[in-house]
Design a protein around this motif. Structure first.
Motif, PDB file in Angstrom:
ATOM      1  N   ALA A  18       0.834  -1.205   0.000  1.00 31.36           N
ATOM      2  CA  ALA A  18       0.000   0.000   0.000  1.00 31.36           C
ATOM      3  C   ALA A  18       0.869   1.255   0.000  1.00 31.36           C
ATOM      4  O   ALA A  18       0.569   2.228  -0.703  1.00 31.36           O
ATOM      5  CB  ALA A  18      -0.944   0.000   1.203  1.00 31.36           C
ATOM      6  N   LYS A  70      -1.895   3.100  -3.052  1.00 34.54           N
ATOM      7  CA  LYS A  70      -3.292   2.696  -3.228  1.00 34.54           C
ATOM      8  C   LYS A  70      -3.738   1.794  -2.091  1.00 34.54           C
ATOM      9  O   LYS A  70      -2.940   1.053  -1.516  1.00 34.54           O
ATOM     10  CB  LYS A  70      -3.466   1.957  -4.549  1.00 34.54           C
ATOM     11  CG  LYS A  70      -3.187   2.837  -5.734  1.00 34.54           C
ATOM     12  CD  LYS A  70      -3.487   2.149  -7.031  1.00 34.54           C
ATOM     13  CE  LYS A  70      -3.353   3.194  -8.118  1.00 34.54           C
ATOM     14  NZ  LYS A  70      -2.842   2.751  -9.318  1.00 34.54           N
ATOM     15  N   THR A  71      -5.031   1.852  -1.798  1.00 32.49           N
ATOM     16  CA  THR A  71      -5.608   0.967  -0.790  1.00 32.49           C
ATOM     17  C   THR A  71      -5.426  -0.477  -1.227  1.00 32.49           C
ATOM     18  O   THR A  71      -5.633  -0.811  -2.399  1.00 32.49           O
ATOM     19  CB  THR A  71      -7.112   1.270  -0.609  1.00 32.49           C
ATOM     20  OG1 THR A  71      -7.243   2.616  -0.148  1.00 32.49           O
ATOM     21  CG2 THR A  71      -7.763   0.321   0.373  1.00 32.49           C
ATOM     22  N   VAL A  97      -6.851  -4.197  -0.379  1.00 31.27           N
ATOM     23  CA  VAL A  97      -7.892  -4.967   0.288  1.00 31.27           C
ATOM     24  C   VAL A  97      -7.685  -6.426  -0.081  1.00 31.27           C
ATOM     25  O   VAL A  97      -7.661  -6.770  -1.265  1.00 31.27           O
ATOM     26  CB  VAL A  97      -9.313  -4.542  -0.167  1.00 31.27           C
ATOM     27  CG1 VAL A  97     -10.372  -5.394   0.506  1.00 31.27           C
ATOM     28  CG2 VAL A  97      -9.560  -3.076   0.098  1.00 31.27           C
ATOM     29  N   ILE A 119      -7.208  -4.816   5.332  1.00 32.65           N
ATOM     30  CA  ILE A 119      -7.252  -3.625   4.485  1.00 32.65           C
ATOM     31  C   ILE A 119      -6.182  -2.666   4.988  1.00 32.65           C
ATOM     32  O   ILE A 119      -5.998  -2.525   6.197  1.00 32.65           O
ATOM     33  CB  ILE A 119      -8.646  -2.947   4.492  1.00 32.65           C
ATOM     34  CG1 ILE A 119      -8.684  -1.761   3.509  1.00 32.65           C
ATOM     35  CG2 ILE A 119      -9.071  -2.535   5.885  1.00 32.65           C
ATOM     36  CD1 ILE A 119     -10.081  -1.194   3.263  1.00 32.65           C
ATOM     37  N   VAL A 177      -4.851   1.317   4.141  1.00 32.15           N
ATOM     38  CA  VAL A 177      -5.130   2.559   3.420  1.00 32.15           C
ATOM     39  C   VAL A 177      -3.986   3.534   3.640  1.00 32.15           C
ATOM     40  O   VAL A 177      -3.734   3.962   4.779  1.00 32.15           O
ATOM     41  CB  VAL A 177      -6.457   3.196   3.908  1.00 32.15           C
ATOM     42  CG1 VAL A 177      -6.739   4.491   3.153  1.00 32.15           C
ATOM     43  CG2 VAL A 177      -7.613   2.215   3.782  1.00 32.15           C
ATOM     44  N   GLU A 214      -0.274   5.006   7.430  1.00 25.00           N
ATOM     45  CA  GLU A 214      -1.290   4.083   6.920  1.00 25.00           C
ATOM     46  C   GLU A 214      -2.234   3.700   8.043  1.00 25.00           C
ATOM     47  O   GLU A 214      -1.842   3.648   9.213  1.00 25.00           O
ATOM     48  CB  GLU A 214      -0.650   2.792   6.403  1.00 25.00           C
ATOM     49  CG  GLU A 214       0.191   2.969   5.192  1.00 25.00           C
ATOM     50  CD  GLU A 214       0.772   1.663   4.677  1.00 25.00           C
ATOM     51  OE1 GLU A 214       1.074   1.625   3.483  1.00 25.00           O
ATOM     52  OE2 GLU A 214       0.942   0.697   5.461  1.00 25.00           O
ATOM     53  N   CYS A 262      -4.375   0.454   9.065  1.00 28.98           N
ATOM     54  CA  CYS A 262      -4.419  -0.984   8.790  1.00 28.98           C
ATOM     55  C   CYS A 262      -5.480  -1.610   9.697  1.00 28.98           C
ATOM     56  O   CYS A 262      -5.499  -1.353  10.903  1.00 28.98           O
ATOM     57  CB  CYS A 262      -3.051  -1.604   9.068  1.00 28.98           C
ATOM     58  SG  CYS A 262      -2.979  -3.398   8.842  1.00 28.98           S
ATOM     59  N   GLN A 286     -14.722  -0.328   2.714  1.00 27.79           N
ATOM     60  CA  GLN A 286     -13.509   0.300   2.186  1.00 27.79           C
ATOM     61  C   GLN A 286     -13.676   1.813   2.133  1.00 27.79           C
ATOM     62  O   GLN A 286     -12.783   2.557   2.573  1.00 27.79           O
ATOM     63  CB  GLN A 286     -13.177  -0.242   0.794  1.00 27.79           C
ATOM     64  CG  GLN A 286     -11.950   0.413   0.181  1.00 27.79           C
ATOM     65  CD  GLN A 286     -11.589  -0.144  -1.182  1.00 27.79           C
ATOM     66  OE1 GLN A 286     -12.005  -1.245  -1.552  1.00 27.79           O
ATOM     67  NE2 GLN A 286     -10.821   0.608  -1.940  1.00 27.79           N
ATOM     68  N   GLU A 323     -11.387   4.399   4.223  1.00 30.39           N
ATOM     69  CA  GLU A 323     -10.641   5.431   3.508  1.00 30.39           C
ATOM     70  C   GLU A 323     -11.022   6.825   4.016  1.00 30.39           C
ATOM     71  O   GLU A 323     -10.159   7.707   4.114  1.00 30.39           O
ATOM     72  CB  GLU A 323     -10.896   5.314   1.997  1.00 30.39           C
ATOM     73  CG  GLU A 323     -10.220   4.109   1.383  1.00 30.39           C
ATOM     74  CD  GLU A 323     -10.576   3.851  -0.063  1.00 30.39           C
ATOM     75  OE1 GLU A 323      -9.780   3.164  -0.740  1.00 30.39           O
ATOM     76  OE2 GLU A 323     -11.658   4.303  -0.521  1.00 30.39           O
TER      77      GLU A 323
END
Length: 177
Positions: free
Chosen positions: A102, A107-108, A110, A130, A132, A143, A145, A159, A163
């Protein structure tokens, strides 16, 4: 007008009144986080609050935490505030794991079946993850997580919500710089 017709008219008119739509749990939490962010004693405090509340309120969020982008001789992600039922990885090189993916892609990421993804580094109990990335001045600086013991936890609405949480923290980080 007869009594029967009067009651019918009243029911029809009342049916046309605006009924307030209740906020979703996601909206309620985002509103809470926004309010907390305005008075928080710095970004780490906001991160800890969000980690705690998401862990408490979202049943399938078994580990919630943040990683800071560490700029040292070798860039890596360093563990920040978190809440959860297992000990996370303290430091993640950018070329390792879903967190590294990530951070480097911006980018995210998943993964709703981490057992099928060789990049996953964490606990065998985790089924979904996930991550982000959070940006300040177009650079990944941290990030969010979240890990779950349940497969397929991170749907598109989840998501989007996660985000939004990460973006809120990034905005607060930007104000501190």
């Amino acid at each position: 007008m007869s009594r029967e017709m009067s009651l019918e008219w009243r029911v029809v008119c009342e049916a046309k009144k605006e009924i307030p739509v209740s906020m979703s749990r996601h909206e309620e939490l985002l509103e809470e986080f926004e309010a907390y962010g305005r008075t928080a004693d710095g970004v780490p405090s906001l991160m800890q609050h969000i980690s705690q509340r998401l862990h408490e309120e979202m049943a399938r969020y078994n580990w919630v935490g943040f990683y800071w982008m560490e700029v040292s001789p070798s860039e890596a992600l360093a563990l920040g505030p978190y809440v959860g039922s297992f000990m996370p990885t303290l430091r993640i090189p950018l070329d390792k794991g879903l967190c590294g993916a990530a951070a480097t892609s911006g980018k995210t990421v998943v993964v709703n079946n981490v057992g099928a993804d060789p990049r996953y580094l964490g606990s065998d109990l985790v089924k979904s993850n996930i991550v982000v990335p959070m940006f300040v001045k177009k650079r990944v600086v941290a990030e969010l997580c979240i890990e779950s013991y349940f497969a397929d936890t991170f749907t598109p609405p989840e998501q989007k919500f996660i985000e939004s949480c990460a973006a809120l923290v990034a905005r607060c980080m930007e104000k501190e710089i």
